[in-house]
Design a protein around this motif. Sequence first.
Motif, PDB file in Angstrom:
ATOM      1  N   PHE A   1       3.820  65.848 -21.527  1.00  0.00           N
ATOM      2  CA  PHE A   1       3.610  64.723 -20.639  1.00  0.00           C
ATOM      3  C   PHE A   1       3.099  63.735 -21.697  1.00  0.00           C
ATOM      4  O   PHE A   1       3.768  62.392 -21.557  1.00  0.00           O
ATOM      5  N   ILE A   2       2.114  63.836 -22.740  1.00  0.00           N
ATOM      6  CA  ILE A   2       1.842  62.750 -23.478  1.00  0.00           C
ATOM      7  C   ILE A   2       2.990  62.164 -24.634  1.00  0.00           C
ATOM      8  O   ILE A   2       3.087  60.992 -24.649  1.00  0.00           O
TER       9      ILE A   2
ATOM     10  N   PRO B   1      -0.136  53.926 -18.127  1.00  0.00           N
ATOM     11  CA  PRO B   1      -0.509  55.115 -18.626  1.00  0.00           C
ATOM     12  C   PRO B   1      -0.390  56.443 -17.580  1.00  0.00           C
ATOM     13  O   PRO B   1      -1.242  57.309 -17.419  1.00  0.00           O
ATOM     14  N   THR B   2       0.839  56.371 -17.143  1.00  0.00           N
ATOM     15  CA  THR B   2       0.902  57.624 -16.197  1.00  0.00           C
ATOM     16  C   THR B   2       0.888  58.902 -16.763  1.00  0.00           C
ATOM     17  O   THR B   2       0.173  59.740 -15.966  1.00  0.00           O
ATOM     18  N   GLY B   3       1.658  59.126 -17.793  1.00  0.00           N
ATOM     19  CA  GLY B   3       1.395  60.427 -18.448  1.00  0.00           C
ATOM     20  C   GLY B   3      -0.036  60.661 -18.785  1.00  0.00           C
ATOM     21  O   GLY B   3      -0.334  62.092 -18.823  1.00  0.00           O
ATOM     22  N   VAL B   4      -0.967  59.620 -19.409  1.00  0.00           N
ATOM     23  CA  VAL B   4      -2.250  60.196 -19.501  1.00  0.00           C
ATOM     24  C   VAL B   4      -2.920  60.671 -18.482  1.00  0.00           C
ATOM     25  O   VAL B   4      -3.479  61.688 -18.222  1.00  0.00           O
TER      26      VAL B   4
ATOM     27  N   ALA C   1      -1.808  64.197 -17.605  1.00  0.00           N
ATOM     28  CA  ALA C   1      -2.384  65.085 -18.503  1.00  0.00           C
ATOM     29  C   ALA C   1      -3.799  65.451 -18.150  1.00  0.00           C
ATOM     30  O   ALA C   1      -4.316  66.502 -18.082  1.00  0.00           O
ATOM     31  N   ILE C   2      -4.433  64.490 -17.737  1.00  0.00           N
ATOM     32  CA  ILE C   2      -6.213  64.491 -17.232  1.00  0.00           C
ATOM     33  C   ILE C   2      -6.243  65.409 -16.137  1.00  0.00           C
ATOM     34  O   ILE C   2      -7.163  66.470 -16.234  1.00  0.00           O
ATOM     35  N   PHE C   3      -5.391  65.132 -15.168  1.00  0.00           N
ATOM     36  CA  PHE C   3      -5.384  65.962 -13.862  1.00  0.00           C
ATOM     37  C   PHE C   3      -4.845  67.569 -14.159  1.00  0.00           C
ATOM     38  O   PHE C   3      -5.660  68.533 -13.701  1.00  0.00           O
TER      39      PHE C   3
ATOM     40  N   PRO D   1       5.524  49.854 -30.085  1.00  0.00           N
ATOM     41  CA  PRO D   1       4.192  49.756 -30.041  1.00  0.00           C
ATOM     42  C   PRO D   1       3.352  49.285 -28.804  1.00  0.00           C
ATOM     43  O   PRO D   1       3.816  48.949 -27.867  1.00  0.00           O
ATOM     44  N   ILE D   2       2.099  50.109 -28.585  1.00  0.00           N
ATOM     45  CA  ILE D   2       1.449  49.839 -27.245  1.00  0.00           C
ATOM     46  C   ILE D   2      -0.011  49.435 -27.519  1.00  0.00           C
ATOM     47  O   ILE D   2      -0.320  49.274 -28.640  1.00  0.00           O
ATOM     48  N   GLU D   3      -0.704  48.672 -26.574  1.00  0.00           N
ATOM     49  CA  GLU D   3      -2.095  48.473 -26.576  1.00  0.00           C
ATOM     50  C   GLU D   3      -2.737  49.777 -26.280  1.00  0.00           C
ATOM     51  O   GLU D   3      -2.210  50.782 -25.595  1.00  0.00           O
ATOM     52  N   PRO D   4      -3.828  50.132 -27.171  1.00  0.00           N
ATOM     53  CA  PRO D   4      -4.506  51.518 -26.689  1.00  0.00           C
ATOM     54  C   PRO D   4      -4.924  51.490 -25.371  1.00  0.00           C
ATOM     55  O   PRO D   4      -5.583  50.368 -24.586  1.00  0.00           O
ATOM     56  N   VAL D   5      -4.926  52.797 -24.874  1.00  0.00           N
ATOM     57  CA  VAL D   5      -5.441  52.775 -23.509  1.00  0.00           C
ATOM     58  C   VAL D   5      -7.177  53.113 -23.359  1.00  0.00           C
ATOM     59  O   VAL D   5      -7.446  54.069 -24.065  1.00  0.00           O
ATOM     60  N   THR D   6      -7.821  52.147 -22.980  1.00  0.00           N
ATOM     61  CA  THR D   6      -8.861  52.232 -23.115  1.00  0.00           C
ATOM     62  C   THR D   6      -9.476  53.024 -21.938  1.00  0.00           C
ATOM     63  O   THR D   6      -8.866  53.292 -20.764  1.00  0.00           O
ATOM     64  N   VAL D   7     -10.785  53.550 -22.075  1.00  0.00           N
ATOM     65  CA  VAL D   7     -11.626  54.354 -20.920  1.00  0.00           C
ATOM     66  C   VAL D   7     -11.867  53.575 -19.824  1.00  0.00           C
ATOM     67  O   VAL D   7     -11.396  53.796 -18.617  1.00  0.00           O
ATOM     68  N   HIS D   8     -12.067  52.142 -19.882  1.00  0.00           N
ATOM     69  CA  HIS D   8     -12.199  50.959 -19.026  1.00  0.00           C
ATOM     70  C   HIS D   8     -10.931  51.153 -18.090  1.00  0.00           C
ATOM     71  O   HIS D   8     -10.964  51.277 -16.728  1.00  0.00           O
ATOM     72  N   ARG D   9      -9.470  51.396 -18.681  1.00  0.00           N
ATOM     73  CA  ARG D   9      -8.526  51.104 -17.756  1.00  0.00           C
ATOM     74  C   ARG D   9      -8.245  52.341 -17.142  1.00  0.00           C
ATOM     75  O   ARG D   9      -7.727  52.265 -16.010  1.00  0.00           O
ATOM     76  N   ILE D  10      -8.537  53.563 -17.820  1.00  0.00           N
ATOM     77  CA  ILE D  10      -8.516  54.941 -17.119  1.00  0.00           C
ATOM     78  C   ILE D  10      -9.280  54.841 -16.101  1.00  0.00           C
ATOM     79  O   ILE D  10      -8.846  55.482 -14.765  1.00  0.00           O
ATOM     80  N   GLY D  11     -10.584  54.517 -16.029  1.00  0.00           N
ATOM     81  CA  GLY D  11     -11.670  54.542 -15.087  1.00  0.00           C
ATOM     82  C   GLY D  11     -11.002  53.661 -13.695  1.00  0.00           C
ATOM     83  O   GLY D  11     -11.305  54.045 -12.634  1.00  0.00           O
TER      84      GLY D  11
END
Lengths: 102, 160
Positions: free
Chosen positions: A45-46, A58-61, A64-66, B116-126
């Motif tokens: 996935f990642i 960030p769909t893959g992320v 993966a979390i689920f 290249p990507i921007e880092p996926v922050t915890v803020h965005r995931i939340g």
Amino acid sequence: MTLSILLVVSAALFCIGLLAALSRRHAIFILIGIEMMLAAANINFIAFWRFGPQPAQPTGVMVAIFAIAIAAAEAAVGLAMVIAVYRHFRTTDVDQLDQLKG
Amino acid sequence: MSTIAFAAIAILTLAAALAAATLQKLMHAALCFALMFVGISAFFFLLGAEFVGLVQIFVYIGAVAVLIVFTILLTRYDVSKVRGFNWSGVLVAIAVFAGLVWAITKTKSLPLAAPPIEPVTVHRIGELLMTNYVWPLQCVGVLLTAALIGALVLVMEEKN
């Protein structure tokens, strides 16, 4: 590091998990093998998210979390079943568990 | 740099996985299992998914490995009564691996370099968990509650 090398590594991990699940006779080893196979799927996935056309989403992320949450629930119930079966039959060898009658 | 790190992590992960799958002593296998998850988390860090790597360490090494060790200690296992390895499983695993590698090498459209990507922050995931993924999040909550209750019911004493 390319996508195909990553896929080969995760395929190897999947097959080691398959080996543990198929050829060991202890119930805990079978659960360990299943966890390995789920972890290999998470690597895929990642990897597909990172090398895919739209890494900004960030769909893959999220998947993966689920998947990790569901794998944790599976491990908890599976190990509880191992303990329940051990209490009843006094063995964790899956070859000796050959009756449906309790 | 990245290539050397990748090779080292891959060797560590696969060796630990093989040890966890084949070692005869259960406790050693459980420790190798935890080591394998350290390697997998390192993969996630290398690929830029830091949050997933951290969650993997917390959930697997913090919880699942401890659960497995508890289960090993609660169930007795007689090593002298162990019968041999089931070799047909090895054959099946090798056949599946060959098929997967054949499919991967045959595929021509795999991208070679990561964009290249921007880092996926915890803020965005939340933020995503509370907007786009709110229904899956609720379902996972219900599933975890059901799993907790189910595990408790399974290990309760049988009343005769």
